[in-house]
Write a protein that holds these residues in place. Structure first.
Motif, PDB file in Angstrom:
ATOM      1  N   UNK A  33      28.824  34.167   2.702  1.00 53.30           N
ATOM      2  CA  UNK A  33      27.491  34.306   3.283  1.00 53.30           C
ATOM      3  C   UNK A  33      26.534  33.189   2.904  1.00 53.30           C
ATOM      4  N   UNK A  34      26.978  32.200   2.148  1.00 50.29           N
ATOM      5  CA  UNK A  34      26.109  31.051   1.902  1.00 50.29           C
ATOM      6  C   UNK A  34      26.508  29.870   2.793  1.00 50.29           C
TER       7      UNK A  34
ATOM      8  N   UNK B 111      36.920  29.145  -1.476  1.00 50.47           N
ATOM      9  CA  UNK B 111      36.444  29.934  -2.609  1.00 50.47           C
ATOM     10  C   UNK B 111      34.925  30.074  -2.646  1.00 50.47           C
ATOM     11  N   UNK B 112      34.262  29.593  -1.603  1.00 47.56           N
ATOM     12  CA  UNK B 112      32.800  29.751  -1.543  1.00 47.56           C
ATOM     13  C   UNK B 112      32.467  31.149  -1.047  1.00 47.56           C
ATOM     14  N   UNK B 113      31.348  31.707  -1.527  1.00 48.37           N
ATOM     15  CA  UNK B 113      30.905  32.987  -0.951  1.00 48.37           C
ATOM     16  C   UNK B 113      30.629  32.789   0.541  1.00 48.37           C
TER      17      UNK B 113
ATOM     18  N   UNK C 182      29.952  38.913   7.920  1.00 47.75           N
ATOM     19  CA  UNK C 182      30.950  38.576   6.904  1.00 47.75           C
ATOM     20  C   UNK C 182      30.751  39.460   5.691  1.00 47.75           C
ATOM     21  N   UNK C 183      31.850  39.784   5.046  1.00 47.27           N
ATOM     22  CA  UNK C 183      31.770  40.609   3.850  1.00 47.27           C
ATOM     23  C   UNK C 183      31.156  39.801   2.713  1.00 47.27           C
ATOM     24  N   UNK C 184      30.598  40.496   1.752  1.00 47.33           N
ATOM     25  CA  UNK C 184      29.968  39.840   0.606  1.00 47.33           C
ATOM     26  C   UNK C 184      31.045  39.406  -0.375  1.00 47.33           C
ATOM     27  N   UNK C 185      31.860  38.478   0.067  1.00 53.94           N
ATOM     28  CA  UNK C 185      32.984  38.006  -0.742  1.00 53.94           C
ATOM     29  C   UNK C 185      33.221  36.541  -0.397  1.00 53.94           C
ATOM     30  N   UNK C 186      34.202  35.949  -1.048  1.00 57.58           N
ATOM     31  CA  UNK C 186      34.540  34.572  -0.723  1.00 57.58           C
ATOM     32  C   UNK C 186      35.197  34.521   0.651  1.00 57.58           C
TER      33      UNK C 186
ATOM     34  N   UNK D 217      41.105  40.416   3.211  1.00 53.76           N
ATOM     35  CA  UNK D 217      40.720  41.769   3.619  1.00 53.76           C
ATOM     36  C   UNK D 217      41.192  42.043   5.048  1.00 53.76           C
TER      37      UNK D 217
END
Lengths: 235, 253
Positions: B146-147, B142-144, B101-105, B112
């Motif tokens: 990667x968490x 809206x959560x990142x 996954x990209x480092x984004x929400x 993307x």
């Protein structure tokens, strides 16, 4: 040791009094350094990313070259820019010698390889992770570079910081192309060199303390930004 | 091994003659360090339904999937997508065992993908909401990304693949590191994709998953297709000795 005591006293007095000459020097230092780093980022970030992602003939040589240019001696860059900008040089008509613009050019040349090289390393690591995904999505080269740069943005702060540190601390290049002219091209480092040579060690040390303080402030700010991004797994 | 292809002619999709082969691998060889990991593989995938690729570790399942996605090129042989040798990448989607996954929400990950797949800007918001809903991700939008938990991350990866409205959905052990509940969520998305007309090709080591999802089973061993059989028949009475051995839990060498 009394110099140190006097230096702190003098530095404090200068800052507390918002000494106009000091403020002028600080603001020019900041303007030159940040402009140079900004230009270096605009060139170095895409260049580094292309070096990380691209597969073209001469790439290996270019990587080595950019990496080697990280250690460019500032005086040599200063000399080269001086020759370019001097009245007899190819860019002499622009009449940029002994202006802040000349100093920005010289520092940008110094800092670009640092930012490009560090960017390449950061982006190469991330590309290893993203490569299959992005290719399976049919992502274009340009879009791949943009995606990697955006996702690495917080890690790339470190590259920008390294460039900033180099530019802020550098004296040789700005001395040669700027000339350390009072009210025109005098920045922190050249002022420190001048005051030291005049024997005004306390004032020189005071300026040095302010310079180090500013450097710590900028670094702390950007590091804090990076840490909070890491906590949120954006970095 | 052309008889492998004719052998699966009992499958209704082929008998009906409606569905043309979506993807054909012909004598495909892929070598790494002089060792043929895919060794003369012949396979024709029909345009519909779910095909499950099974076989022991090192059989060449993941490599076959990557060949089909066009991520690697065969050393010998030909791969054709609807008759041509160029992969239609915008209609082929791939999901990995470990979601990338990209480092984004979550929302930015899906946006993307929609952009990359060429969805018009005006259509993006609606598609985004559909995808979030499909993956039960609206709360997490809206959560990142990667968490999130492993299961949630794989749901993001699945609906991101579906953002392509893929004709061919390639899944490389997507539930191998997930618990039963998260697995069920992914399987439900796989069924949705198949029902929506995507050809699904799933690599799994879980015979139960094969039974739940497969229309047909392709069994690989040593980089070759050992058999292609309808799912129910495969699990009742696999034809090849290798598959029988594998299903009975013995080690294959």
């Amino acid at each position: 040791m009394q110099d140190f005591g006097a230096a702190f006293g003098q530095a404090f007095a200068l800052i507390a009094g918002f000494d106009p000459a000091l403020m002028e020097i600080i603001s020019l230092s900041m303007r030159v350094t940040f402009s140079a780093v900004l230009i270096a980022c605009l060139i170095g970030l895409p260049l580094g990313a292309v070096l990380a992602v691209g597969r073209f003939p001469g790439r290996g040589a270019l990587v080595v070259l950019v990496s080697a240019l990280m250690g460019l001696p500032p005086v040599v860059v200063g000399l080269a820019v001086y020759l370019m900008l001097s009245a007899a040089g190819p860019l002499g008509v622009l009449q940029l010698l002994y202006t802040p613009t000349a100093m920005i050019i010289a520092q940008a040349i110094l800092v670009t390889p640092i930012i490009a090289s560090l960017t390449r390393q950061v982006v190469e690591d991330m590309h290893g992770e993203y490569d299959e995904l992005l290719r399976s999505m049919g992502t274009s080269r340009v879009s791949t570079v943009a995606t990697l740069l955006w996702d690495a943005r917080y890690s790339l702060l470190t590259a920008a910081l390294a460039g900033l540190g180099r530019a802020l601390a550098e004296v040789g290049a700005v001395m040669i192309v700027g000339g350390n002219i009072n009210h025109v091209t005098r920045v922190m480092t050249t002022a420190i060199a001048l005051e030291t040579s005049k024997g005004a060690l306390a004032l020189a040390l005071g300026l040095g303390i302010i310079l180090v303080g500013l450097s710590i402030l900028v670094n702390a700010g950007l590091m804090g930004l990076r840490k909070s991004a890491e906590r949120l797994a954006y970095a | 091994m052309p008889e492998t292809i004719t052998r699966n002619s009992h499958l209704s999709v082929i008998e009906s003659g409606i569905a043309p082969p979506a993807i054909t691998l012909q004598d495909v060889v892929f070598e790494r360090q002089g060792k043929a990991l895919v060794d003369g593989l012949n396979l024709t995938l029909t345009a519909n339904g779910t095909t499950v690729l099974m076989g022991p570790n090192g059989a060449g399942k993941s490599l076959t999937l990557r060949l089909m996605a066009g991520l690697i090129a065969p050393g010998q042989g030909k791969i054709r997508w609807n008759g041509v040798e160029t992969v239609p990448s915008q209609r082929v989607a791939l999901v990995f065992q470990k979601p990338v996954l990209l480092r984004r929400s979550v929302r930015a990950n899906l946006t993307h993908a929609l952009k990359t797949y060429g969805v018009p800007r005006s259509a993006q918001p609606q598609r985004l909401e559909e995808l979030l809903k499909m993956g039960n991700l609206t709360e997490l939008a809206d959560r990142p990304a990667r968490v999130l938990s492993g299961g949630e991350q794989q749901r993001v990866a699945m609906v991101r693949a579906l953002a392509a409205r893929p004709k061919l959905l390639l899944l490389d052990e997507p539930t191998a590191s997930l618990d039963p509940q998260a697995t069920a969520a992914i399987e439900s998305l796989i069924r949705t994709a198949a029902a929506g007309g995507a050809k699904v090709l799933l690599v799994t080591h879980d015979p139960g998953q094969g039974q739940r999802l497969a229309d047909e089973i392709v069994f690989l061993n040593h980089g070759r297709v050992t058999e292609v059989t309808g799912a129910s028949q495969f699990f009742d009475a696999p034809r090849s000795r290798e598959a029988r051995t594998y299903l009975s839990g013995h080690l294959l060498f």
